[in-house]
Design a protein around this motif. Sequence first.
Motif, PDB file in Angstrom:
ATOM      1  N   GLY A  36       0.814  -1.207   0.000  1.00 30.89           N
ATOM      2  CA  GLY A  36       0.000   0.000   0.000  1.00 30.89           C
ATOM      3  C   GLY A  36       0.849   1.260   0.000  1.00 30.89           C
ATOM      4  O   GLY A  36       0.415   2.314  -0.475  1.00 30.89           O
ATOM      5  N   GLU A  37       2.071   1.147   0.522  1.00 34.85           N
ATOM      6  CA  GLU A  37       2.969   2.308   0.561  1.00 34.85           C
ATOM      7  C   GLU A  37       3.280   2.833  -0.843  1.00 34.85           C
ATOM      8  O   GLU A  37       3.630   3.999  -1.004  1.00 34.85           O
ATOM      9  N   LEU A  38       3.164   1.986  -1.863  1.00 36.88           N
ATOM     10  CA  LEU A  38       3.380   2.427  -3.238  1.00 36.88           C
ATOM     11  C   LEU A  38       2.435   3.566  -3.616  1.00 36.88           C
ATOM     12  O   LEU A  38       2.751   4.392  -4.468  1.00 36.88           O
ATOM     13  N   ALA A  39       1.267   3.601  -2.993  1.00 35.12           N
ATOM     14  CA  ALA A  39       0.236   4.572  -3.331  1.00 35.12           C
ATOM     15  C   ALA A  39       0.255   5.807  -2.437  1.00 35.12           C
ATOM     16  O   ALA A  39      -0.604   6.676  -2.566  1.00 35.12           O
ATOM     17  N   VAL A  40       1.221   5.899  -1.547  1.00 33.23           N
ATOM     18  CA  VAL A  40       1.299   7.030  -0.620  1.00 33.23           C
ATOM     19  C   VAL A  40       2.191   8.114  -1.216  1.00 33.23           C
ATOM     20  O   VAL A  40       3.312   7.843  -1.663  1.00 33.23           O
ATOM     21  N   LYS A  41       1.664   9.333  -1.218  1.00 30.64           N
ATOM     22  CA  LYS A  41       2.441  10.473  -1.731  1.00 30.64           C
ATOM     23  C   LYS A  41       3.782  10.560  -1.005  1.00 30.64           C
ATOM     24  O   LYS A  41       3.839  10.454   0.210  1.00 30.64           O
ATOM     25  N   ASN A  98      -2.850   5.367 -17.720  1.00 28.42           N
ATOM     26  CA  ASN A  98      -3.452   4.582 -18.799  1.00 28.42           C
ATOM     27  C   ASN A  98      -4.806   4.001 -18.424  1.00 28.42           C
ATOM     28  O   ASN A  98      -5.313   3.117 -19.110  1.00 28.42           O
ATOM     29  N   GLY A  99      -5.385   4.469 -17.311  1.00 28.65           N
ATOM     30  CA  GLY A  99      -6.741   4.081 -16.958  1.00 28.65           C
ATOM     31  C   GLY A  99      -6.892   2.842 -16.105  1.00 28.65           C
ATOM     32  O   GLY A  99      -8.000   2.348 -15.918  1.00 28.65           O
ATOM     33  N   VAL A 100      -5.790   2.311 -15.584  1.00 24.77           N
ATOM     34  CA  VAL A 100      -5.878   1.129 -14.733  1.00 24.77           C
ATOM     35  C   VAL A 100      -6.427   1.542 -13.362  1.00 24.77           C
ATOM     36  O   VAL A 100      -5.859   2.411 -12.703  1.00 24.77           O
ATOM     37  N   PRO A 101      -7.528   0.929 -12.926  1.00 15.87           N
ATOM     38  CA  PRO A 101      -8.041   1.220 -11.586  1.00 15.87           C
ATOM     39  C   PRO A 101      -7.111   0.623 -10.527  1.00 15.87           C
ATOM     40  O   PRO A 101      -6.781  -0.560 -10.585  1.00 15.87           O
ATOM     41  N   VAL A 102      -6.683   1.460  -9.598  1.00 14.64           N
ATOM     42  CA  VAL A 102      -5.791   1.021  -8.522  1.00 14.64           C
ATOM     43  C   VAL A 102      -6.455   1.369  -7.200  1.00 14.64           C
ATOM     44  O   VAL A 102      -6.917   2.493  -7.006  1.00 14.64           O
ATOM     45  N   GLU A 103      -6.491   0.378  -6.307  1.00 22.09           N
ATOM     46  CA  GLU A 103      -7.109   0.563  -4.994  1.00 22.09           C
ATOM     47  C   GLU A 103      -6.169   0.063  -3.909  1.00 22.09           C
ATOM     48  O   GLU A 103      -5.321  -0.792  -4.166  1.00 22.09           O
ATOM     49  N   VAL A 104      -6.338   0.610  -2.709  1.00 18.58           N
ATOM     50  CA  VAL A 104      -5.659   0.052  -1.538  1.00 18.58           C
ATOM     51  C   VAL A 104      -6.696  -0.718  -0.736  1.00 18.58           C
ATOM     52  O   VAL A 104      -7.885  -0.412  -0.785  1.00 18.58           O
ATOM     53  N   CYS A 105      -6.232  -1.712  -0.016  1.00 18.72           N
ATOM     54  CA  CYS A 105      -7.134  -2.482   0.843  1.00 18.72           C
ATOM     55  C   CYS A 105      -7.760  -1.549   1.878  1.00 18.72           C
ATOM     56  O   CYS A 105      -7.107  -0.612   2.350  1.00 18.72           O
ATOM     57  N   PRO A 106      -8.999  -1.815   2.268  1.00 19.59           N
ATOM     58  CA  PRO A 106      -9.670  -0.936   3.226  1.00 19.59           C
ATOM     59  C   PRO A 106      -9.023  -0.922   4.608  1.00 19.59           C
ATOM     60  O   PRO A 106      -9.259  -0.009   5.387  1.00 19.59           O
ATOM     61  N   LEU A 107      -8.183  -1.884   4.917  1.00 23.88           N
ATOM     62  CA  LEU A 107      -7.491  -1.910   6.204  1.00 23.88           C
ATOM     63  C   LEU A 107      -6.226  -1.056   6.210  1.00 23.88           C
ATOM     64  O   LEU A 107      -5.701  -0.719   7.269  1.00 23.88           O
ATOM     65  N   PHE A 108      -5.727  -0.709   5.021  1.00 26.55           N
ATOM     66  CA  PHE A 108      -4.439  -0.037   4.925  1.00 26.55           C
ATOM     67  C   PHE A 108      -4.423   1.326   5.623  1.00 26.55           C
ATOM     68  O   PHE A 108      -3.596   1.568   6.504  1.00 26.55           O
ATOM     69  N   LEU A 109      -5.282   2.228   5.228  1.00 23.26           N
ATOM     70  CA  LEU A 109      -5.252   3.586   5.777  1.00 23.26           C
ATOM     71  C   LEU A 109      -5.558   3.645   7.270  1.00 23.26           C
ATOM     72  O   LEU A 109      -4.829   4.307   8.020  1.00 23.26           O
ATOM     73  N   PRO A 110      -6.615   2.957   7.758  1.00 25.60           N
ATOM     74  CA  PRO A 110      -6.881   3.029   9.198  1.00 25.60           C
ATOM     75  C   PRO A 110      -5.723   2.505  10.047  1.00 25.60           C
ATOM     76  O   PRO A 110      -5.440   3.036  11.113  1.00 25.60           O
ATOM     77  N   ASN A 111      -5.044   1.482   9.565  1.00 21.62           N
ATOM     78  CA  ASN A 111      -3.934   0.913  10.330  1.00 21.62           C
ATOM     79  C   ASN A 111      -2.637   1.690  10.150  1.00 21.62           C
ATOM     80  O   ASN A 111      -1.689   1.495  10.908  1.00 21.62           O
ATOM     81  N   LYS A 112      -2.618   2.566   9.173  1.00 20.65           N
ATOM     82  CA  LYS A 112      -1.494   3.481   8.988  1.00 20.65           C
ATOM     83  C   LYS A 112      -1.744   4.758   9.791  1.00 20.65           C
ATOM     84  O   LYS A 112      -0.833   5.546  10.011  1.00 20.65           O
ATOM     85  N   GLY A 113      -3.005   4.932  10.233  1.00 17.25           N
ATOM     86  CA  GLY A 113      -3.366   6.152  10.943  1.00 17.25           C
ATOM     87  C   GLY A 113      -3.446   7.337  10.001  1.00 17.25           C
ATOM     88  O   GLY A 113      -3.109   8.458  10.371  1.00 17.25           O
ATOM     89  N   ALA A 114      -3.887   7.078   8.764  1.00 18.84           N
ATOM     90  CA  ALA A 114      -3.915   8.120   7.752  1.00 18.84           C
ATOM     91  C   ALA A 114      -5.278   8.173   7.071  1.00 18.84           C
ATOM     92  O   ALA A 114      -6.072   7.237   7.156  1.00 18.84           O
ATOM     93  N   ALA A 115      -5.518   9.266   6.383  1.00 16.65           N
ATOM     94  CA  ALA A 115      -6.757   9.453   5.621  1.00 16.65           C
ATOM     95  C   ALA A 115      -6.448   9.319   4.129  1.00 16.65           C
ATOM     96  O   ALA A 115      -5.284   9.305   3.717  1.00 16.65           O
ATOM     97  N   ALA A 116      -7.488   9.260   3.332  1.00 14.43           N
ATOM     98  CA  ALA A 116      -7.345   9.067   1.887  1.00 14.43           C
ATOM     99  C   ALA A 116      -6.535  10.168   1.221  1.00 14.43           C
ATOM    100  O   ALA A 116      -6.000   9.968   0.122  1.00 14.43           O
ATOM    101  N   GLU A 117      -6.383  11.306   1.854  1.00 17.49           N
ATOM    102  CA  GLU A 117      -5.617  12.410   1.275  1.00 17.49           C
ATOM    103  C   GLU A 117      -4.139  12.071   1.080  1.00 17.49           C
ATOM    104  O   GLU A 117      -3.455  12.744   0.310  1.00 17.49           O
ATOM    105  N   VAL A 118      -3.635  11.046   1.762  1.00 18.34           N
ATOM    106  CA  VAL A 118      -2.224  10.677   1.602  1.00 18.34           C
ATOM    107  C   VAL A 118      -1.985   9.881   0.326  1.00 18.34           C
ATOM    108  O   VAL A 118      -0.841   9.685  -0.072  1.00 18.34           O
ATOM    109  N   LEU A 119      -3.057   9.431  -0.318  1.00 12.94           N
ATOM    110  CA  LEU A 119      -2.922   8.602  -1.518  1.00 12.94           C
ATOM    111  C   LEU A 119      -2.645   9.454  -2.747  1.00 12.94           C
ATOM    112  O   LEU A 119      -3.161  10.571  -2.873  1.00 12.94           O
TER     113      LEU A 119
END
Length: 147
Positions: free
Chosen positions: A71-76, A100-121
């Motif tokens: 999930g860290e790959l998706a963190v600014k 190129n339009g590929v949908p990329v998602e993080v697992c729903p457990l990633f941000l809460p357990n990182k203590g972060a909000a979606a703004e870090v993505l």
Amino acid sequence: MNFVQRICALALIIGAFVMPREQAMASEGADGLYVVVTTDNAQTQMMAMVLSTQTVQQGKSVRMLLCGPAGELAVKGSEQTMLKPLDKSPQMLLAGLIKNGVPVEVCPLFLPNKGAAAEVLIDGVTVAKPPVVAERLRADDIKLFTF
């Protein structure tokens, strides 16, 4: 063995471990990939991005789910590891996939357990919804690759 031959050989080896042979043979006509990346190993992450990029270039669909350390790959501003021979990082290829339009998602457990909000993505990455992921994984025309 040149770089392309090495990539192809590695893809075949990975494919042998990712799914049983019967499943691989039954899904040869798949329209796309669902790629789940969980590892923190930069070389393995890069291979996931390379194969996903090749799949898109061959006209097939790709969806990507980043869980756990990946999930860290998706963190600014996340730390990037430049890898040869491309002299690029997994994050650089991920950005290309998103462009190129590929949908990329993080697992729903990633941000809460990182203590972060979606703004870090990074732009273009969203939080996965388990019922939707489960439905997509069951699609007959999709191969599942896990890294």
